[in-house]
Design an enzyme around this catalytic site. Structure first.
Site, PDB file in Angstrom:
ATOM      1  N   ARG A 124       0.859  -1.310  -0.191  1.00  0.00           N
ATOM      2  CA  ARG A 124      -0.077  -0.556   0.171  1.00  0.00           C
ATOM      3  C   ARG A 124       0.810   1.670   0.258  1.00  0.00           C
ATOM      4  O   ARG A 124       0.593   2.519   0.279  1.00  0.00           O
ATOM      5  CB  ARG A 124      -0.625   0.373   1.206  1.00  0.00           C
ATOM      6  CG  ARG A 124      -1.574  -1.503   1.563  1.00  0.00           C
ATOM      7  CD  ARG A 124      -3.174  -1.275   2.217  1.00  0.00           C
ATOM      8  NE  ARG A 124      -4.172  -2.142   2.454  1.00  0.00           N
ATOM      9  CZ  ARG A 124      -3.934  -3.390   2.558  1.00  0.00           C
ATOM     10  NH1 ARG A 124      -2.936  -3.107   3.924  1.00  0.00           N
ATOM     11  NH2 ARG A 124      -4.488  -4.168   3.213  1.00  0.00           N
ATOM     12  N   LYS A 146       2.766  11.990  -9.929  1.00  0.00           N
ATOM     13  CA  LYS A 146       1.819  10.661 -11.092  1.00  0.00           C
ATOM     14  C   LYS A 146       2.799   9.573 -11.546  1.00  0.00           C
ATOM     15  O   LYS A 146       3.581   9.899 -11.680  1.00  0.00           O
ATOM     16  CB  LYS A 146       1.839  11.801 -12.216  1.00  0.00           C
ATOM     17  CG  LYS A 146       0.623  12.890 -12.027  1.00  0.00           C
ATOM     18  CD  LYS A 146       0.497  13.128 -13.694  1.00  0.00           C
ATOM     19  CE  LYS A 146      -1.207  14.630 -13.728  1.00  0.00           C
ATOM     20  NZ  LYS A 146      -1.373  15.007 -14.997  1.00  0.00           N
ATOM     21  N   GLU A 188       9.890  21.186 -23.026  1.00  0.00           N
ATOM     22  CA  GLU A 188       8.608  20.908 -21.565  1.00  0.00           C
ATOM     23  C   GLU A 188       9.708  21.958 -21.358  1.00  0.00           C
ATOM     24  O   GLU A 188       8.677  22.770 -20.046  1.00  0.00           O
ATOM     25  CB  GLU A 188       8.806  19.465 -20.597  1.00  0.00           C
ATOM     26  CG  GLU A 188       8.530  18.454 -21.859  1.00  0.00           C
ATOM     27  CD  GLU A 188       6.662  17.867 -21.724  1.00  0.00           C
ATOM     28  OE1 GLU A 188       6.658  18.910 -21.002  1.00  0.00           O
ATOM     29  OE2 GLU A 188       6.243  17.354 -22.325  1.00  0.00           O
ATOM     30  N   LYS A 230       7.291  23.708 -11.527  1.00  0.00           N
ATOM     31  CA  LYS A 230       6.428  23.157 -11.342  1.00  0.00           C
ATOM     32  C   LYS A 230       6.196  22.595  -9.741  1.00  0.00           C
ATOM     33  O   LYS A 230       5.374  22.483  -9.429  1.00  0.00           O
ATOM     34  CB  LYS A 230       6.678  21.680 -11.447  1.00  0.00           C
ATOM     35  CG  LYS A 230       6.371  20.200 -11.777  1.00  0.00           C
ATOM     36  CD  LYS A 230       6.508  19.215 -12.749  1.00  0.00           C
ATOM     37  CE  LYS A 230       4.740  18.747 -12.723  1.00  0.00           C
ATOM     38  NZ  LYS A 230       5.156  16.800 -13.040  1.00  0.00           N
ATOM     39  N   GLU A 240      -4.914  17.715  -9.673  1.00  0.00           N
ATOM     40  CA  GLU A 240      -4.704  18.646 -11.198  1.00  0.00           C
ATOM     41  C   GLU A 240      -6.675  18.510 -10.182  1.00  0.00           C
ATOM     42  O   GLU A 240      -6.776  17.999 -11.636  1.00  0.00           O
ATOM     43  CB  GLU A 240      -4.304  17.966 -12.066  1.00  0.00           C
ATOM     44  CG  GLU A 240      -4.277  18.712 -13.066  1.00  0.00           C
ATOM     45  CD  GLU A 240      -4.241  17.692 -14.130  1.00  0.00           C
ATOM     46  OE1 GLU A 240      -3.168  16.982 -14.315  1.00  0.00           O
ATOM     47  OE2 GLU A 240      -4.518  18.011 -15.697  1.00  0.00           O
ATOM     48  N   ARG A 244      -3.117  23.031 -11.844  1.00  0.00           N
ATOM     49  CA  ARG A 244      -2.375  21.802 -12.342  1.00  0.00           C
ATOM     50  C   ARG A 244      -2.059  21.741 -13.807  1.00  0.00           C
ATOM     51  O   ARG A 244      -1.530  21.815 -14.754  1.00  0.00           O
ATOM     52  CB  ARG A 244      -2.050  20.592 -11.921  1.00  0.00           C
ATOM     53  CG  ARG A 244      -0.874  20.048 -11.796  1.00  0.00           C
ATOM     54  CD  ARG A 244      -0.743  19.030 -11.492  1.00  0.00           C
ATOM     55  NE  ARG A 244       0.594  17.944 -11.636  1.00  0.00           N
ATOM     56  CZ  ARG A 244       1.050  17.312 -10.531  1.00  0.00           C
ATOM     57  NH1 ARG A 244       0.565  16.727  -9.290  1.00  0.00           N
ATOM     58  NH2 ARG A 244       2.329  16.324 -11.454  1.00  0.00           N
ATOM     59  N   ASN A 248      -0.638  21.138 -18.368  1.00  0.00           N
ATOM     60  CA  ASN A 248      -1.183  20.324 -20.062  1.00  0.00           C
ATOM     61  C   ASN A 248      -0.825  21.753 -21.455  1.00  0.00           C
ATOM     62  O   ASN A 248      -1.496  20.917 -22.900  1.00  0.00           O
ATOM     63  CB  ASN A 248      -2.396  19.917 -20.061  1.00  0.00           C
ATOM     64  CG  ASN A 248      -2.002  18.986 -18.888  1.00  0.00           C
ATOM     65  OD1 ASN A 248      -1.179  17.788 -18.619  1.00  0.00           O
ATOM     66  ND2 ASN A 248      -3.156  18.511 -18.138  1.00  0.00           N
ATOM     67  N   HIS A 251      -0.708  19.816 -25.112  1.00  0.00           N
ATOM     68  CA  HIS A 251      -0.693  18.329 -24.503  1.00  0.00           C
ATOM     69  C   HIS A 251      -1.866  18.058 -25.064  1.00  0.00           C
ATOM     70  O   HIS A 251      -1.858  17.033 -25.548  1.00  0.00           O
ATOM     71  CB  HIS A 251      -0.556  18.329 -22.861  1.00  0.00           C
ATOM     72  CG  HIS A 251       0.854  18.465 -22.697  1.00  0.00           C
ATOM     73  ND1 HIS A 251       1.470  19.336 -22.510  1.00  0.00           N
ATOM     74  CD2 HIS A 251       1.922  17.199 -21.944  1.00  0.00           C
ATOM     75  CE1 HIS A 251       3.146  19.081 -21.708  1.00  0.00           C
ATOM     76  NE2 HIS A 251       3.202  17.725 -21.954  1.00  0.00           N
ATOM     77  N   HIS A 255      -0.894  14.793 -27.367  1.00  0.00           N
ATOM     78  CA  HIS A 255      -1.498  13.732 -27.417  1.00  0.00           C
ATOM     79  C   HIS A 255      -2.254  13.250 -28.702  1.00  0.00           C
ATOM     80  O   HIS A 255      -1.986  12.028 -29.162  1.00  0.00           O
ATOM     81  CB  HIS A 255      -1.870  13.782 -25.981  1.00  0.00           C
ATOM     82  CG  HIS A 255      -1.146  13.911 -25.083  1.00  0.00           C
ATOM     83  ND1 HIS A 255      -2.065  14.113 -23.517  1.00  0.00           N
ATOM     84  CD2 HIS A 255      -0.349  13.092 -24.653  1.00  0.00           C
ATOM     85  CE1 HIS A 255      -1.299  14.314 -22.670  1.00  0.00           C
ATOM     86  NE2 HIS A 255       0.123  13.424 -23.506  1.00  0.00           N
ATOM     87  N   HIS A 273       7.342  12.490 -27.497  1.00  0.00           N
ATOM     88  CA  HIS A 273       6.159  13.240 -26.672  1.00  0.00           C
ATOM     89  C   HIS A 273       7.793  14.884 -26.333  1.00  0.00           C
ATOM     90  O   HIS A 273       6.058  15.120 -26.978  1.00  0.00           O
ATOM     91  CB  HIS A 273       6.128  12.971 -25.325  1.00  0.00           C
ATOM     92  CG  HIS A 273       5.766  13.590 -24.167  1.00  0.00           C
ATOM     93  ND1 HIS A 273       4.317  13.335 -24.732  1.00  0.00           N
ATOM     94  CD2 HIS A 273       5.890  14.327 -23.460  1.00  0.00           C
ATOM     95  CE1 HIS A 273       3.419  14.098 -23.251  1.00  0.00           C
ATOM     96  NE2 HIS A 273       4.635  15.184 -22.994  1.00  0.00           N
TER      97      HIS A 273
HETATM   98 ZN    ZN Z   1       4.520  16.680 -21.856  1.00  0.00          ZN
END
Ligand code: ZN
Ligand code: ADP
Length: 368
Positions: A124, A146, A188, A230, A240, A244, A248, A251, A255, A273
């Site tokens: 856990r 994340k 980034e 960040k 988020e 936050r 993106n 993105h 994506h 990416h």
């Molecule tokens: Zn990214």
């Protein structure tokens, strides 16, 4: 002045991000991040031969009785799977890892996400120490907690928020990073300037050549400033629910490009990416201009900087505007009435905009 910089993440989770040369050889620093008697180093087939022995030796120098094992996956995003996650848990079981054990993520974003998720789930939740070795992981994925693996149905579909106990970014490891990966990370870095700080964009414009040349001082400064932006955002909004999401920027388009080129079988031609995000940021800036939110001259400035950094700024040939739009509708940010995007009002000031009409998005995708 010590060459190591420290950025603090505050709020619900508190940890330090340490940035500097040769940190993987710093016994006091590395061992300080470990509480128990067991450590599992998770790495990939490119990074482990370069750095895993060093990390192990550095840890053992400070803690001779530590039990250390190494779990190495083949390199590449296609390895960020539930199957590898299970193998990582098996490696923890073989090690006899207790609740005070640590997972040490040594590698890029793929390793960091997989190792972080294994740490989130073992008993856990145990400590994960992030030792990012790509620029992208240093400025983005290793910070903020994340963690995830991919499913055939999509990227990062299974995961958890699990903040690291520490992030230790050894900038010397960037010397072995392929140049294309370095440039991807710079995308980034540019993102932080685009969404938060016009002045930082100016700094990047002035230091573009030094960054591309791998200049240690310039890279350390870029990493520290990126982590600072960040850290501030994730301290205030760890899950988020709000701001936050500004991270993106670029993105939603990015994506869609990544997903669609996978479908189109672009193979080695495929954008990685960071490259997809570079194109995505230019598209987001153009959409902002098309909607009358921001001046078009700011798009040109962003495009020029990305081009100087050797990054792509146009949609790769063969990707259809309608297909990209369909991808964005499938993305988790899609809503019933129009799409939601992170756009900007000007360079250095991003905002979330809902209800963007499809035909405006198509205009941008068609290059109009
Ligand atoms: Zn990214
Ligand atoms: P990212 O950090 O960009 O999300 P990956 O984890 O896939 O991506 O890493 C990108 C590639 O770079 C992988 O092939 C990885 O093995 C390799 N790599 C990572 N760090 C280094 C390094 N310091 N030196 C050489 N290769 C590296």
């Amino acid at each position: 002045m010590s060459p190591m910089r420290t950025v603090k993440v505050d709020g619900e989770a508190r940890y330090d991000i340490c940035i500097g040369p040769n940190l993987l050889g710093d016994s006091a620093l590395l061992s300080h991040a470990l509480r128990g008697r067991h450590a599992l180093i998770v790495s990939d087939g490119n990074v482990a031969p370069l750095y895993a022995d060093r990390v192990e030796a550095t840890l053992l120098a400070a803690r001779p009785t530590l039990s250390i094992a190494c779990f190495v996956i083949p390199p590449g995003e296609q390895e960020k799977t539930l199957a590898r996650f299970c193998q990582a848990l098996d490696a923890l079981a073989d090690l006899g890892a207790t609740r005070d054990a640590a997972v040490i993520a040594l590698g890029g974003g793929v390793v960091g996400d997989l190792a972080g998720f294994a740490a989130a789930c073992w008993m856990r939740g145990i400590d994960v120490v992030q030792l990012p070795t790509t620029l992208l992981a240093m400025v983005d994925s290793s910070v903020g907690g994340k963690t995830a693996v991919d499913l055939p149905a999509g990227k990062n579909l299974v995961g958890a928020f699990h903040p690291p106990r520490a992030v230790i970014a050894d900038t010397t490891t960037l010397r072995t990073l392929p140049e294309r990966e370095l440039r991807a990370g710079l995308a980034e870095v540019v993102k932080y300037g685009a969404i938060f700080d016009d002045e930082f964009l100016g700094w990047l414009e002035r230091h573009a050549d030094a960054l591309l040349a791998g200049d240690d001082a310039a890279l350390s400064e870029a990493i520290a400033r990126s982590c600072q932006y960040k850290a501030e955002v994730v301290s205030r909004d760890p899950y988020e629910h709000g701001e936050r999401a500004l991270l993106n920027f670029g993105h939603t388009f990015g994506h869609a490009i990544e997903a669609e080129q996978g479908y189109a079988g672009a193979g080695n031609q495929a954008l990685n990416h960071g490259e997809a995000v570079a194109v995505g940021m230019v598209l987001a800036a153009r959409l902002s201009a098309v909607l009358g939110l921001a001046p078009a001259s700011h798009t040109h400035r962003l495009q020029a900087l990305l081009q100087r950094l050797g990054l792509p700024t146009v949609i790769p040939a063969g990707l259809e505007p309608e297909a990209l739009l369909a991808r964005m509708r499938l993305d988790k940010k899609a809503e019933a009435h129009g799409l939601r995007f992170v756009l900007w009002e000007r360079a250095g000031l991003a905002k979330i905009v809902s209800g963007v009409p499809d035909d405006r998005v198509l205009d941008v995708l068609r290059g109009r």
